[in-house]
Design a protein around this motif. Structure first.
Motif, short mmCIF file in Angstrom:
data_model
loop_
_atom_site.label_atom_id
_atom_site.label_comp_id
_atom_site.label_asym_id
_atom_site.label_seq_id
_atom_site.Cartn_x
_atom_site.Cartn_y
_atom_site.Cartn_z
N LEU A 98 0.97 -1.22 0.04
CA LEU A 98 0.10 0.10 -0.08
C LEU A 98 0.96 1.25 0.17
O LEU A 98 1.69 1.21 0.90
CB LEU A 98 -0.72 0.13 1.41
CG LEU A 98 -1.79 1.23 1.44
CD1 LEU A 98 -2.73 1.63 0.22
CD2 LEU A 98 -2.33 1.38 2.77
N SER A 99 0.56 2.08 -0.97
CA SER A 99 1.15 3.38 -0.89
C SER A 99 0.32 4.64 -0.75
O SER A 99 -0.86 4.59 -1.07
CB SER A 99 1.78 3.83 -2.52
OG SER A 99 2.81 2.96 -2.61
N MET A 100 0.45 5.54 0.10
CA MET A 100 -0.24 6.40 0.58
C MET A 100 0.37 7.73 0.36
O MET A 100 1.37 8.18 0.91
CB MET A 100 -0.57 6.52 2.19
CG MET A 100 -1.29 4.91 2.62
SD MET A 100 -1.77 4.75 4.25
CE MET A 100 -0.26 4.50 5.01
N ASP A 101 -0.57 8.80 -0.34
CA ASP A 101 0.05 9.99 -0.73
C ASP A 101 -0.87 10.92 -0.32
O ASP A 101 -2.09 11.00 -0.67
CB ASP A 101 0.37 10.01 -2.22
CG ASP A 101 1.08 11.24 -2.88
OD1 ASP A 101 1.29 12.04 -1.93
OD2 ASP A 101 1.21 11.33 -4.06
N LEU A 102 -0.37 12.06 0.67
CA LEU A 102 -1.12 13.05 1.18
C LEU A 102 -0.78 14.32 0.86
O LEU A 102 0.49 14.58 1.27
CB LEU A 102 -1.49 12.63 2.49
CG LEU A 102 -2.26 13.43 3.41
CD1 LEU A 102 -3.61 13.46 2.99
CD2 LEU A 102 -2.22 13.23 4.98
N ALA A 103 -1.61 15.27 0.74
CA ALA A 103 -1.26 16.80 0.37
C ALA A 103 -2.52 17.50 1.15
O ALA A 103 -3.51 17.54 0.68
CB ALA A 103 -0.94 17.19 -1.17
N ILE A 104 -1.96 18.60 1.96
CA ILE A 104 -3.04 19.34 2.71
C ILE A 104 -2.32 20.57 2.68
O ILE A 104 -1.14 20.68 2.94
CB ILE A 104 -3.12 18.76 4.20
CG1 ILE A 104 -3.81 17.43 4.11
CG2 ILE A 104 -4.29 19.65 4.94
CD1 ILE A 104 -3.97 16.40 5.47
N SER A 105 -3.38 21.57 2.78
CA SER A 105 -3.02 23.12 2.99
C SER A 105 -3.37 23.43 4.13
O SER A 105 -4.71 22.97 4.47
CB SER A 105 -3.49 23.79 2.03
OG SER A 105 -3.66 25.18 2.14
N VAL A 106 -2.65 24.32 5.16
CA VAL A 106 -2.83 24.79 6.28
C VAL A 106 -2.51 26.00 6.39
O VAL A 106 -1.57 26.58 6.00
CB VAL A 106 -2.28 24.05 7.23
CG1 VAL A 106 -2.64 24.66 8.50
CG2 VAL A 106 -2.54 22.50 7.63
N ASP A 107 -3.77 26.87 6.48
CA ASP A 107 -3.54 28.45 6.49
C ASP A 107 -2.74 28.78 4.98
O ASP A 107 -2.02 29.81 5.22
CB ASP A 107 -2.54 28.89 7.75
CG ASP A 107 -3.31 28.73 8.96
OD1 ASP A 107 -4.68 28.94 8.90
OD2 ASP A 107 -2.72 28.52 9.83
#
Length: 259
Positions: A98-107
Motif C-alpha cells: 500500500l502506498s499512501m500519498d497525502l497533500a494538505i493546505s494549512v493556512d
C-alpha cells in the motif's frame, strides 16, 4: 514560475508539513488486514475537517493528467497501482503493498508526503526491497538538495539508487515545487544528469518523490476511475515522498514523521 520563499514563509509552511506527517504516521498504524480503503479516506477527511485552516489539496482537484475532479482526501495505491490511486471499496489483505500519498493546505501553505508499506505479517522480501529502494532514493535526493547544487544532482541521486537496485525509472511524474499550491515549478524528475538544470538556492521548497515498479517503468491509467496509474506488467510499485526546504546549510524536511 519558480518561487523562492523567505525564512518567514518557510516557517509558515511547517504546520502543514507536520500535520501531513502526523496523519501519515497514524495511517501507517491503521493500515491492517481487514481495513477498508474508504475507512482510511474517511479518517483523513475527519482530521482535515477538525483542523482550523486545513483544506484538502485533492478534493475537486482536476489537472490534465486525471479524468474529472478527484473526489477523495488521499491517494491510496495498492499492489500494481503506484500513483494517484483512488480510494474505493477494497478491504486490505495480508501482504498487500500500500502506498499512501497525502497533500494538505494549512493556512494557505501546502505539505505533501507519501509512504509505502506492506500490510500485515506476510511481507514479501521483494516488496520490502522495493520500498527500501524508494526510501534510500529519497534520502539520496535530500542529501543532494543543497544550495549551489543543480536540480539534476537531485534527479541523478534518485536515479542512481534505482538503477543500483535493478529498477528502471519513469520520468513522466516526479517531484515538484510546493508552496501555496500542491504542484508548482520546478519539476524534479526521478532520473537525470548531475550538474545540470536549475541552480538550487536557499528558499526553494520542493517535494522529492521517488516511485519505482518492480518489473517495468511503463504505466497506464486505469480506465475504471480515470486516475489510478498502474504498472503495465502487473508488477508492484512503491512511492516515498517528503516536502523539503533548501537552506544555506542542510535541507529541512518539512513533512518529517518522527519515526
Amino acid at each position: 514560475m519558480i518561487e523562492i520563499k523567505t525564512r518567514q514563509e518557510i516557517e509558515q509552511m511547517k504546520p502543514a508539513g507536520r500535520f501531513v506527517g502526523a496523519i501519515l504516521k497514524q495511517l501507517r498504524g491503521m493500515a491492517k488486514p481487514g481495513v477498508n480503503l474508504l475507512e482510511l479516506d474517511d479518517y483523513v477527511k475527519g482530521q482535515i475537517e477538525s483542523r482550523k485552516g486545513a483544506e484538502s489539496c485533492y478534493v475537486d482537484y482536476a489537472p490534465d493528467f486525471g479524468t474529472g475532479p478527484f473526489a477523495h482526501y488521499i491517494c491510496l495505491s495498492v499492489n500494481d497501482a503506484v500513483l494517484h490511486g483512488v480510494p474505493f471499496d477494497y478491504t486490505l489483505k495480508d501482504g498487500d503493498l500500500l502506498s499512501m500519498d497525502l497533500a494538505i493546505s494549512v493556512d494557505g501553505w501546502v505539505g505533501d508526503s507519501a509512504i509505502s508499506l506492506v500490510v500485515g505479517d506476510r511481507k514479501d522480501p521483494e516488496d520490502l526491497r522495493l520500498i527500501k529502494a524508494t526510501e534510500d532514493a529519497l534520502q539520496a535526493g535530500i542529501a543532494a538538495a543543497r544550495s549551489g547544487n543543480r536540480l539534476g544532482d537531485i534527479s541523478a541521486a534518485v536515479g542512481d539508487v534505482a538503477h543500483a537496485n535493478g529498477y528502471s525509472v519513469n520520468v513522466e511524474f516526479g517531484g515538484h515545487g510546493v508552496g501555496h499550491v500542491m504542484h508548482g515549478d520546478p519539476m524534479v524528475p526521478n532520473d537525470g544528469s548531475a550538474h545540470h538544470g536549475f541552480k538550487l538556492r536557499p528558499g526553494l521548497v520542493i517535494a522529492i518523490e521517488p516511485w519505482f515498479m518492480a518489473g517495468t517503468d511503463e504505466i497506464f491509467q486505469d480506465p475504471k476511475d480515470g486516475w489510478t496509474l498502474r504498472s503495465t506488467d502487473g508488477s508492484r510499485g512503491a512511492h516515498t515522498e517528503h516536502t523539503i526546504a533548501i537552506t544555506e546549510g542542510d535541507p529541512v524536511i518539512l513533512t518529517a514523521r518522527d519515526e
